[in-house]
Scaffold this active site. Structure first.
Site, PDB file in Angstrom:
ATOM      1  N   LYS A   6      11.476 -10.902  46.669  1.00  0.00           N
ATOM      2  CA  LYS A   6      10.201 -10.061  46.203  1.00  0.00           C
ATOM      3  C   LYS A   6      10.461  -8.476  46.755  1.00  0.00           C
ATOM      4  O   LYS A   6      10.849  -8.431  47.908  1.00  0.00           O
ATOM      5  CB  LYS A   6       9.050 -10.641  46.901  1.00  0.00           C
ATOM      6  CG  LYS A   6       7.883  -9.840  46.737  1.00  0.00           C
ATOM      7  CD  LYS A   6       7.276 -10.604  45.370  1.00  0.00           C
ATOM      8  CE  LYS A   6       5.956  -9.774  44.888  1.00  0.00           C
ATOM      9  NZ  LYS A   6       6.622  -8.910  43.897  1.00  0.00           N
ATOM     10  N   LYS A  32       9.115  -8.878  56.432  1.00  0.00           N
ATOM     11  CA  LYS A  32       7.828  -8.693  56.265  1.00  0.00           C
ATOM     12  C   LYS A  32       6.944  -9.755  55.560  1.00  0.00           C
ATOM     13  O   LYS A  32       5.827 -10.382  55.956  1.00  0.00           O
ATOM     14  CB  LYS A  32       7.390  -7.376  55.295  1.00  0.00           C
ATOM     15  CG  LYS A  32       6.048  -7.020  55.057  1.00  0.00           C
ATOM     16  CD  LYS A  32       6.004  -5.990  54.085  1.00  0.00           C
ATOM     17  CE  LYS A  32       6.593  -4.621  54.749  1.00  0.00           C
ATOM     18  NZ  LYS A  32       6.246  -3.552  53.770  1.00  0.00           N
ATOM     19  N   LYS A  71      14.935  -5.148  46.928  1.00  0.00           N
ATOM     20  CA  LYS A  71      14.399  -3.861  46.473  1.00  0.00           C
ATOM     21  C   LYS A  71      15.294  -3.214  45.320  1.00  0.00           C
ATOM     22  O   LYS A  71      16.687  -3.970  45.284  1.00  0.00           O
ATOM     23  CB  LYS A  71      14.665  -3.107  47.837  1.00  0.00           C
ATOM     24  CG  LYS A  71      13.663  -1.773  47.786  1.00  0.00           C
ATOM     25  CD  LYS A  71      12.300  -2.085  48.077  1.00  0.00           C
ATOM     26  CE  LYS A  71      11.442  -0.781  48.019  1.00  0.00           C
ATOM     27  NZ  LYS A  71       9.991  -1.304  48.386  1.00  0.00           N
ATOM     28  N   THR A  99      -2.915  -2.607  49.963  1.00  0.00           N
ATOM     29  CA  THR A  99      -2.434  -2.110  51.028  1.00  0.00           C
ATOM     30  C   THR A  99      -3.083  -1.388  52.035  1.00  0.00           C
ATOM     31  O   THR A  99      -3.119  -1.910  53.048  1.00  0.00           O
ATOM     32  CB  THR A  99      -1.015  -1.284  50.742  1.00  0.00           C
ATOM     33  OG1 THR A  99      -0.131  -2.038  49.783  1.00  0.00           O
ATOM     34  CG2 THR A  99      -0.180  -1.040  51.845  1.00  0.00           C
ATOM     35  N   ASN A 104      -2.154   6.509  47.284  1.00  0.00           N
ATOM     36  CA  ASN A 104      -2.535   5.410  47.112  1.00  0.00           C
ATOM     37  C   ASN A 104      -3.104   4.707  48.392  1.00  0.00           C
ATOM     38  O   ASN A 104      -4.440   4.307  48.671  1.00  0.00           O
ATOM     39  CB  ASN A 104      -1.766   3.998  46.177  1.00  0.00           C
ATOM     40  CG  ASN A 104      -2.385   3.067  46.135  1.00  0.00           C
ATOM     41  OD1 ASN A 104      -2.297   2.049  46.916  1.00  0.00           O
ATOM     42  ND2 ASN A 104      -3.189   2.551  45.039  1.00  0.00           N
ATOM     43  N   SER A 131       0.250  -9.301  46.120  1.00  0.00           N
ATOM     44  CA  SER A 131       1.124  -9.632  45.074  1.00  0.00           C
ATOM     45  C   SER A 131       1.646 -11.017  45.064  1.00  0.00           C
ATOM     46  O   SER A 131       1.721 -11.598  43.777  1.00  0.00           O
ATOM     47  CB  SER A 131       2.786  -8.996  45.404  1.00  0.00           C
ATOM     48  OG  SER A 131       2.440  -7.612  44.686  1.00  0.00           O
TER      49      SER A 131
END
Length: 411
Positions: free
Chosen positions: A66, A90, A102, A185, A216, A344
């Protein structure tokens, strides 16, 4: 110190604390797969342009990989490797069934038209569609990408594999995106801060906050913290920085920032030097912008008692040591900013089940995950007699190591 060196250093310290076998340690560090593809598209004027797209898939011992896809002119392979690895730890800290990845494309999205961005995204998806997937690797938006980018990836991928909304997260809600994802987040930062302050017999109300970065994450964190009675005394973004010792009016600031594309010129606060934002007098500092902003040059001047890392890798290891000696408590990024990847995960679950949740359920589930995550980190701190950063790293690395051994993958 760059992000990869710092991440590897933290991993190695955690591996030592856990007493990991050297072969297992080496296998956990090496990425599962690195993908590099050429993406050539016709531009609007008929000329051809070539870009390099890439994806680093770090680990899949605990589930599909992810991680975000970024569009940026200076995509750095080292940074992407570091961020893919950080995602592995994480997701393990958050205790969601994912590994880390990533990727991105070396381009300047500001210099491409919408139709050029769409063509580029579709070509990139065509090149990697057999290497991503609902149970393989699930991309998400990152710097320079957004829900529309995810919608194009979903559509292009579905041409090869049938309609697959769970192949990406961070999609528009009309295509199966989760309610609450936009604020996730920032809301996770709020829940993480509440959990930390509770340990010290404090609450959000009455605490003075400085937020570096009003994008954001920073703007949502500021809004939600102010709703809980926290005083946001200073904020900054790329346009400038402002402060007000009695607390900024966040709803008015949000309106101003939306209308003027930044905080600069806000009449409800005094302008300050953007570089001084990190050393402003406050109880809690929230770096929510770029990596490496807290370093040995400014660490001694930081006045905050607590630092909540809403950005990825905002604190250099040298600064970590200085701040630790000063008694500053740092809540590390791999826990503090995991609200986004947690929601997510909720989006992915909803897509697989074909059953969408209301926003209240999303937020309640997020609070549960963030609260449990903090307890798990604290337990590792007690077990290994370490700070919160090493508590989080040992928690994440241990979970991935255990999954690797149980699957019989250790070298």
């Amino acid at each position: 110190m760059n992000a990869l060196v710092a991440t590897n250093r933290n991993f190695k310290l955690a591996a030592r604390l856990l007493g990991l076998d050297s072969k297992l340690e080496k296998s956990l560090l090496i990425p599962f797969r690195e993908i590099k593809v050429e993406c050539t598209i016709p531009k609007d004027d008929g000329t051809l342009a070539s870009f390099v797209g890439f994806r680093v898939q770090h680990d899949n011992a605990r589930g599909p990989m992810k991680g975000g896809i970024r569009y940026h002119p200076e995509v750095d392979p080292d940074e992407v490797n570091a961020l893919a690895q950080l995602m592995t730890w994480k997701t393990a800290v958050a205790n969601i069934p994912y590994g880390g990845a990533k990727g991105g494309i070396g381009c300047d999205p500001g210099e491409l038209s919408i139709s050029e961005l769409e063509r580029l995204t579709r070509v990139f998806t065509q090149k990697i569609h057999d290497l991503i997937g609902v149970h393989t690797d699930v991309p998400a938006p990152d710097m320079g990408t957004n829900p529309q980018t995810m919608a194009w990836i979903l559509d292009e991928y579905s041409k090869f594999h049938g309609y697959s909304p769970a192949v990406v997260t961070g999609k528009p809600t009309d295509l199966g995106g989760s309610l609450g994802r936009d604020a996730a987040t920032g809301r996770g930062v709020l829940f993480a801060t509440e959990a930390l302050l509770h340990e010290y017999g404090k609450s959000i109300a009455g605490q003075r906050f400085v937020v570096q970065g009003f994008g954001n994450v920073g703007s949502w964190a500021a809004q939600l913290i102010s709703e809980k009675g926290g005083k946001i005394v200073a904020v900054s973004d790329i346009t400038g920085a402002i402060k007000h010792s009695k607390g900024l009016d966040i709803p008015s600031l949000l309106k101003h920032a939306n209308e003027n594309r930044g905080v600069k010129g806000f009449s409800g606060g005094d302008p300050i030097e953007p570089n001084s934002i990190l050393t402003e007098d406050c109880d809690i500092l929230i770096p929510a912008a770029l990596g490496g902003v807290i370093n040995r040059e400014n660490a001694n001047d930081i006045k905050a008692k607590f630092i909540i890392e809403a950005a990825n890798h905002p604190t250099d290891p040298e600064a970590d040591e200085i701040l630790s000696k000063k008694g500053v408590v740092i809540l590390p990024d791999i826990y503090a900013n995991s609200g986004g990847v947690t929601v997510s995960y909720f989006e992915w679950v909803q897509n697989i089940q074909g059953f969408m949740w209301d926003e209240e359920k999303v937020n309640n589930e997020l609070k549960t995950y963030m609260t449990n995550g903090f307890k798990d980190v604290k337990n590792m701190c007690k077990t290994h007699n370490c700070d919160l950063r090493m508590g989080a790293f040992t928690l994440g690395v241990n979970r991935v190591a255990r999954a690797t051994v149980l699957r019989g993958w250790e070298a």
